[in-house]
Design a protein around this motif. Sequence first.
Motif, short mmCIF file in Angstrom:
data_model
loop_
_atom_site.label_atom_id
_atom_site.label_comp_id
_atom_site.label_asym_id
_atom_site.label_seq_id
_atom_site.Cartn_x
_atom_site.Cartn_y
_atom_site.Cartn_z
N ALA A 93 41.59 48.11 41.49
CA ALA A 93 40.80 48.04 40.13
C ALA A 93 39.40 48.37 40.07
N PHE A 94 39.13 48.98 38.74
CA PHE A 94 37.73 49.52 38.46
C PHE A 94 37.18 48.60 37.76
N ILE A 95 35.92 48.01 38.25
CA ILE A 95 35.18 47.11 37.47
C ILE A 95 33.84 47.31 37.23
N SER A 96 33.38 47.25 36.25
CA SER A 96 31.72 47.61 35.88
C SER A 96 30.85 46.09 35.95
N VAL A 97 29.78 46.16 36.51
CA VAL A 97 29.11 45.14 36.38
C VAL A 97 27.67 45.30 35.80
N SER A 98 26.93 44.22 35.82
CA SER A 98 25.80 44.37 34.93
C SER A 98 24.36 44.15 35.91
N GLY A 99 24.68 43.65 37.11
CA GLY A 99 23.82 43.57 37.96
C GLY A 99 24.12 43.48 39.43
N VAL A 100 23.22 43.97 40.37
CA VAL A 100 23.50 43.94 41.77
C VAL A 100 22.22 43.56 42.46
N ASN A 101 22.37 42.28 42.99
CA ASN A 101 21.17 41.65 43.74
C ASN A 101 21.63 41.07 45.04
N PHE A 102 20.85 41.22 46.06
CA PHE A 102 21.05 40.75 47.47
C PHE A 102 21.43 39.25 47.55
N ASP A 103 20.71 38.33 46.67
CA ASP A 103 21.02 36.86 46.14
C ASP A 103 22.28 36.56 45.69
N THR A 104 22.61 37.15 44.67
CA THR A 104 23.69 36.76 43.83
C THR A 104 24.84 37.82 43.95
N GLY A 105 24.80 38.83 44.44
CA GLY A 105 25.79 39.79 44.62
C GLY A 105 25.85 40.51 43.26
N PHE A 106 27.14 40.81 42.98
CA PHE A 106 27.43 41.45 41.71
C PHE A 106 27.55 40.28 40.40
N SER A 107 26.68 40.68 39.31
CA SER A 107 27.07 39.85 38.29
C SER A 107 27.23 40.60 36.96
N VAL A 108 27.95 39.78 35.99
CA VAL A 108 28.38 40.29 34.87
C VAL A 108 27.50 39.48 33.51
N GLY A 109 27.39 40.09 32.56
CA GLY A 109 26.65 39.63 31.56
C GLY A 109 27.27 38.42 30.39
N SER A 110 28.59 37.94 30.59
CA SER A 110 29.12 36.89 29.80
C SER A 110 30.12 36.11 30.65
N SER A 111 30.48 35.01 30.40
CA SER A 111 31.45 34.00 30.67
C SER A 111 32.86 34.73 30.50
N THR A 112 33.13 35.53 29.47
CA THR A 112 34.22 36.22 29.10
C THR A 112 34.56 37.28 30.19
N ASP A 113 33.27 38.15 30.25
CA ASP A 113 33.38 39.19 31.58
C ASP A 113 34.08 38.56 32.75
N PHE A 114 33.21 37.23 33.08
CA PHE A 114 33.38 36.77 34.30
C PHE A 114 34.71 36.29 34.63
N MET A 115 35.33 35.51 33.41
CA MET A 115 36.91 35.15 33.65
C MET A 115 37.83 36.56 33.72
N HIS A 116 37.49 37.61 33.08
CA HIS A 116 38.41 38.90 33.16
C HIS A 116 38.11 39.25 34.52
N MET A 117 37.04 39.40 35.22
CA MET A 117 36.81 40.10 36.32
C MET A 117 37.38 39.18 37.47
N GLU A 118 37.47 37.94 37.31
CA GLU A 118 38.00 36.94 38.28
C GLU A 118 39.57 37.36 38.41
N LYS A 119 40.17 37.12 37.29
CA LYS A 119 41.57 37.76 37.34
C LYS A 119 41.85 38.97 37.81
N ILE A 120 41.27 40.04 37.38
CA ILE A 120 41.57 41.37 38.07
C ILE A 120 41.20 41.21 39.47
N LYS A 121 40.20 40.59 40.22
CA LYS A 121 40.06 40.26 41.38
C LYS A 121 41.30 39.73 42.10
N GLN A 122 41.86 38.77 41.81
CA GLN A 122 43.03 38.12 42.05
C GLN A 122 44.11 39.22 42.30
#
Length: 85
Positions: free
Chosen positions: A1-30
């Motif tokens: 799957a192709f995903i787009s993220v809002s941030g990349v940081n050594f401490d937090t890894g990839f991050s997204v801008g909203s809880s809705t994005d997070f829920m969608h990305m978690e399902k895609i990862k699964q």
Amino acid sequence: AFISVSGVNFDTGFSVGSSTDFMHMEKIKQISRETVVVVDSTKFNHRAFMPLCDITYADTIITNRDIPDDYREFILKNNVNLLTD
């Protein structure tokens, strides 16, 4: 799957801008066998609202060539494919 993220940081890894994005990305990862993260260089050293996963979770990262050297080295050292323009 192709995903787009809002941030990349050594401490937090990839991050997204909203809880809705997070829920969608978690399902895609699964349900995905391979994860390709698309992120531009301005998102490196940036943290967005919701941490998603470690940088090494990605199989491939697609970005422009202006990413910081320490991220480039980390990505390649950890056997993540890096594609730049």
